[in-house]
Design an enzyme around this catalytic site. Sequence first.
Site, PDB file in Angstrom:
ATOM      1  N   ARG A   1      -0.782  -9.502  13.107  1.00 42.60           N
ATOM      2  CA  ARG A   1      -1.369  -8.461  12.236  1.00 42.60           C
ATOM      3  C   ARG A   1      -2.161  -9.106  11.109  1.00 42.60           C
ATOM      4  O   ARG A   1      -3.215  -8.608  10.701  1.00 42.60           O
ATOM      5  CB  ARG A   1      -0.263  -7.556  11.672  1.00 42.60           C
ATOM      6  CG  ARG A   1       0.250  -6.554  12.707  1.00 42.60           C
ATOM      7  CD  ARG A   1       1.605  -5.991  12.332  1.00 42.60           C
ATOM      8  NE  ARG A   1       1.601  -5.256  11.085  1.00 42.60           N
ATOM      9  CZ  ARG A   1       2.695  -5.032  10.360  1.00 42.60           C
ATOM     10  NH1 ARG A   1       3.864  -5.497  10.750  1.00 42.60           N
ATOM     11  NH2 ARG A   1       2.602  -4.338   9.245  1.00 42.60           N
TER      12      ARG A   1
ATOM     13  N   ARG B   1      10.913  -2.074  11.277  1.00 41.96           N
ATOM     14  CA  ARG B   1       9.795  -1.465  11.995  1.00 41.96           C
ATOM     15  C   ARG B   1       9.483  -2.288  13.254  1.00 41.96           C
ATOM     16  O   ARG B   1       9.586  -3.516  13.216  1.00 41.96           O
ATOM     17  CB  ARG B   1       8.564  -1.440  11.074  1.00 41.96           C
ATOM     18  CG  ARG B   1       7.920  -0.071  11.014  1.00 41.96           C
ATOM     19  CD  ARG B   1       6.916   0.011   9.910  1.00 41.96           C
ATOM     20  NE  ARG B   1       5.667  -0.650  10.238  1.00 41.96           N
ATOM     21  CZ  ARG B   1       4.590  -0.627   9.459  1.00 41.96           C
ATOM     22  NH1 ARG B   1       4.622   0.037   8.326  1.00 41.96           N
ATOM     23  NH2 ARG B   1       3.492  -1.242   9.801  1.00 41.96           N
TER      24      ARG B   1
ATOM     25  N   ARG C   1      11.716  -6.023   5.019  1.00 37.10           N
ATOM     26  CA  ARG C   1      11.473  -4.575   4.854  1.00 37.10           C
ATOM     27  C   ARG C   1      12.382  -3.781   5.789  1.00 37.10           C
ATOM     28  O   ARG C   1      12.609  -4.160   6.933  1.00 37.10           O
ATOM     29  CB  ARG C   1      10.018  -4.243   5.184  1.00 37.10           C
ATOM     30  CG  ARG C   1       9.791  -2.727   5.210  1.00 37.10           C
ATOM     31  CD  ARG C   1       8.359  -2.338   5.193  1.00 37.10           C
ATOM     32  NE  ARG C   1       7.630  -2.784   6.365  1.00 37.10           N
ATOM     33  CZ  ARG C   1       6.321  -2.610   6.521  1.00 37.10           C
ATOM     34  NH1 ARG C   1       5.622  -2.013   5.575  1.00 37.10           N
ATOM     35  NH2 ARG C   1       5.725  -3.039   7.594  1.00 37.10           N
TER      36      ARG C   1
ATOM     37  N   LYS D   1       0.838  -1.209   0.000  1.00 32.85           N
ATOM     38  CA  LYS D   1       0.000   0.000   0.000  1.00 32.85           C
ATOM     39  C   LYS D   1       0.873   1.260   0.000  1.00 32.85           C
ATOM     40  O   LYS D   1       0.664   2.167  -0.805  1.00 32.85           O
ATOM     41  CB  LYS D   1      -0.935   0.000   1.225  1.00 32.85           C
ATOM     42  CG  LYS D   1      -1.858  -1.220   1.291  1.00 32.85           C
ATOM     43  CD  LYS D   1      -2.807  -1.171   2.464  1.00 32.85           C
ATOM     44  CE  LYS D   1      -2.149  -1.234   3.821  1.00 32.85           C
ATOM     45  NZ  LYS D   1      -1.472  -2.522   4.137  1.00 32.85           N
TER      46      LYS D   1
ATOM     47  N   ARG E   1     -10.369   0.334   8.445  1.00 34.77           N
ATOM     48  CA  ARG E   1      -9.844  -1.009   8.688  1.00 34.77           C
ATOM     49  C   ARG E   1     -10.841  -1.861   9.443  1.00 34.77           C
ATOM     50  O   ARG E   1     -10.545  -3.012   9.750  1.00 34.77           O
ATOM     51  CB  ARG E   1      -8.613  -0.847   9.560  1.00 34.77           C
ATOM     52  CG  ARG E   1      -7.335  -1.314   8.948  1.00 34.77           C
ATOM     53  CD  ARG E   1      -6.276  -0.967   9.983  1.00 34.77           C
ATOM     54  NE  ARG E   1      -5.077  -1.689   9.784  1.00 34.77           N
ATOM     55  CZ  ARG E   1      -3.999  -1.159   9.214  1.00 34.77           C
ATOM     56  NH1 ARG E   1      -4.012   0.051   8.743  1.00 34.77           N
ATOM     57  NH2 ARG E   1      -2.910  -1.875   9.126  1.00 34.77           N
TER      58      ARG E   1
HETATM   59  P1  AP5 Z   1       4.784  -1.661   1.920  1.00 35.44           P
HETATM   60  O1  AP5 Z   1       4.486  -0.805   0.747  1.00 35.44           O
HETATM   61  O2  AP5 Z   1       5.512  -1.037   3.074  1.00 35.44           O
HETATM   62  O3  AP5 Z   1       3.454  -2.420   2.414  1.00 35.44           O
HETATM   63  P2  AP5 Z   1       2.154  -1.883   3.180  1.00 35.44           P
HETATM   64  O4  AP5 Z   1       0.975  -2.516   2.540  1.00 35.44           O
HETATM   65  O5  AP5 Z   1       2.182  -0.391   3.286  1.00 35.44           O
HETATM   66  O6  AP5 Z   1       2.393  -2.599   4.587  1.00 35.44           O
HETATM   67  P3  AP5 Z   1       2.261  -2.039   6.080  1.00 35.44           P
HETATM   68  O7  AP5 Z   1       3.040  -3.008   6.943  1.00 35.44           O
HETATM   69  O8  AP5 Z   1       2.614  -0.599   6.173  1.00 35.44           O
HETATM   70  O9  AP5 Z   1       0.739  -2.241   6.319  1.00 35.44           O
HETATM   71  P4  AP5 Z   1      -0.054  -2.310   7.609  1.00 35.44           P
HETATM   72  O10 AP5 Z   1      -1.411  -2.129   7.110  1.00 35.44           O
HETATM   73  O11 AP5 Z   1       0.195  -3.515   8.436  1.00 35.44           O
HETATM   74  O12 AP5 Z   1       0.590  -1.148   8.518  1.00 35.44           O
HETATM   75  P5  AP5 Z   1       0.145   0.341   8.887  1.00 35.44           P
HETATM   76  O13 AP5 Z   1       1.346   1.177   8.938  1.00 35.44           O
HETATM   77  O14 AP5 Z   1      -1.004   0.779   8.041  1.00 35.44           O
HETATM   78  O15 AP5 Z   1       5.617  -2.932   1.385  1.00 35.44           O
HETATM   79  C1  AP5 Z   1       6.069  -3.951   2.273  1.00 35.44           C
HETATM   80  C2  AP5 Z   1       7.452  -4.474   1.812  1.00 35.44           C
HETATM   81  O16 AP5 Z   1       7.309  -5.167   0.571  1.00 35.44           O
HETATM   82  C3  AP5 Z   1       8.499  -3.363   1.540  1.00 35.44           C
HETATM   83  O17 AP5 Z   1       9.760  -3.826   1.942  1.00 35.44           O
HETATM   84  C4  AP5 Z   1       8.444  -3.143   0.012  1.00 35.44           C
HETATM   85  O18 AP5 Z   1       9.683  -2.716  -0.506  1.00 35.44           O
HETATM   86  C5  AP5 Z   1       8.067  -4.544  -0.477  1.00 35.44           C
HETATM   87  N1  AP5 Z   1       7.181  -4.521  -1.650  1.00 35.44           N
HETATM   88  C6  AP5 Z   1       6.121  -3.712  -1.858  1.00 35.44           C
HETATM   89  N2  AP5 Z   1       5.506  -4.009  -3.024  1.00 35.44           N
HETATM   90  C7  AP5 Z   1       6.198  -5.069  -3.559  1.00 35.44           C
HETATM   91  C8  AP5 Z   1       6.039  -5.848  -4.747  1.00 35.44           C
HETATM   92  N3  AP5 Z   1       5.038  -5.599  -5.625  1.00 35.44           N
HETATM   93  N4  AP5 Z   1       6.921  -6.862  -4.966  1.00 35.44           N
HETATM   94  C9  AP5 Z   1       7.922  -7.119  -4.058  1.00 35.44           C
HETATM   95  N5  AP5 Z   1       8.113  -6.404  -2.920  1.00 35.44           N
HETATM   96  C10 AP5 Z   1       7.262  -5.397  -2.679  1.00 35.44           C
HETATM   97  O19 AP5 Z   1      -0.463   0.155  10.363  1.00 35.44           O
HETATM   98  C11 AP5 Z   1       0.397  -0.124  11.457  1.00 35.44           C
HETATM   99  C12 AP5 Z   1      -0.410  -0.201  12.750  1.00 35.44           C
HETATM  100  O20 AP5 Z   1      -1.052   1.072  13.011  1.00 35.44           O
HETATM  101  C13 AP5 Z   1      -1.566  -1.201  12.786  1.00 35.44           C
HETATM  102  O21 AP5 Z   1      -1.132  -2.501  13.097  1.00 35.44           O
HETATM  103  C14 AP5 Z   1      -2.468  -0.587  13.868  1.00 35.44           C
HETATM  104  O22 AP5 Z   1      -1.959  -0.843  15.152  1.00 35.44           O
HETATM  105  C15 AP5 Z   1      -2.350   0.898  13.605  1.00 35.44           C
HETATM  106  N6  AP5 Z   1      -3.377   1.387  12.661  1.00 35.44           N
HETATM  107  C16 AP5 Z   1      -3.170   1.936  11.434  1.00 35.44           C
HETATM  108  N7  AP5 Z   1      -4.338   2.268  10.837  1.00 35.44           N
HETATM  109  C17 AP5 Z   1      -5.320   1.910  11.712  1.00 35.44           C
HETATM  110  C18 AP5 Z   1      -6.735   1.976  11.662  1.00 35.44           C
HETATM  111  N8  AP5 Z   1      -7.394   2.464  10.608  1.00 35.44           N
HETATM  112  N9  AP5 Z   1      -7.430   1.504  12.723  1.00 35.44           N
HETATM  113  C19 AP5 Z   1      -6.807   1.014  13.810  1.00 35.44           C
HETATM  114  N10 AP5 Z   1      -5.458   0.912  13.918  1.00 35.44           N
HETATM  115  C20 AP5 Z   1      -4.714   1.362  12.879  1.00 35.44           C
HETATM  116 MG    MG Z   2       2.346   0.998   4.888  1.00 34.55          MG
END
Ligand code: AP5
Ligand code: MG
Length: 224
Positions: A174, A163, A130, A16, A91
């Site tokens: 997660r 992270r 990552r 994402k 979410r």
């Molecule tokens: P990356 O682009 O970083 O993936 P991502 O989908 O952004 O993954 P996240 O871990 O950020 O998602 P998440 O939803 O768990 O975390 P968030 O920060 O939102 O890519 C991942 C890796 O793969 C990278 O190394 C990249 O280089 C590689 N890659 C990408 N695309 C690729 C491809 N096509 N091929 C190969 N490699 C690739 O949330 C974190 C925490 O915040 C949650 O757990 C929760 O506690 C809280 N939180 C956030 N939003 C909410 C909400 N709405 N409600 C409640 N709690 C929330």
């Molecule tokens: Mg992200």
Amino acid sequence: MSQLNLILLGPPGAGKGTQAERLVGDFGLPYYATGDILRAAVKEESDLGGEAKEFMDRGDLVPDDLICKVVMERVDAPEAADGFLLDGFPRTVPQAEVLRGALERRSRHLTAILLIGAPDEEVIRRLSGRRVCRDKGHVYHLQFDPPKNEGFCDQDGSPLLLRDDDAPETVQHRLDVFHDQTKPLVELYEKQGLLRRFDGTRAPDEVHGHIRATLATLRLEEEL
Ligand code: AP5
Ligand code: MG
């Protein structure tokens, strides 16, 4: 020109954030990633950060009311009047309801939900490799997208770190949370005709090309 109100949906590690960086370059939309906002709050030791930290460290979702307030303030800001790109929100079904109600009261609507899919094994492989830069959170992968200088960000030179919530046991939790609490949104948005699916296992540029093509078509349809 019509508004472009977009949501990026998908499991942890689906890409994402990787796609958001590209889409912001394409469309110049204000970008709100709830995970990034919460991590910045934890770093600043603000009240929000204090409340969110323990949930995030465990890989649990923070409470709906806390995150909804944060997002609504941004969606209502003048800079988001012509559109926004949300990553990581909504979410849960209650979060989706709050967003729908708030937009409806302002005579706005969602343009599309961009669902980036990736199987659990791929997520685990990606998140263990990552690395994110300390200062701005630029994202790399040790194998799939390595930096030019090992251990340092190409864009700002700050050190690359794992992270806090990318420890293997937290990643598994997660994923469980995603399947349990976030997946119901797929059906919800499908029923509303808003869902667009993308295969997140393709190379980043390929995924990006597919999303761009879809958005270009949607814009044309809206203008007709
Ligand atoms: P990356 O682009 O970083 O993936 P991502 O989908 O952004 O993954 P996240 O871990 O950020 O998602 P998440 O939803 O768990 O975390 P968030 O920060 O939102 O890519 C991942 C890796 O793969 C990278 O190394 C990249 O280089 C590689 N890659 C990408 N695309 C690729 C491809 N096509 N091929 C190969 N490699 C690739 O949330 C974190 C925490 O915040 C949650 O757990 C929760 O506690 C809280 N939180 C956030 N939003 C909410 C909400 N709405 N409600 C409640 N709690 C929330
Ligand atoms: Mg992200």
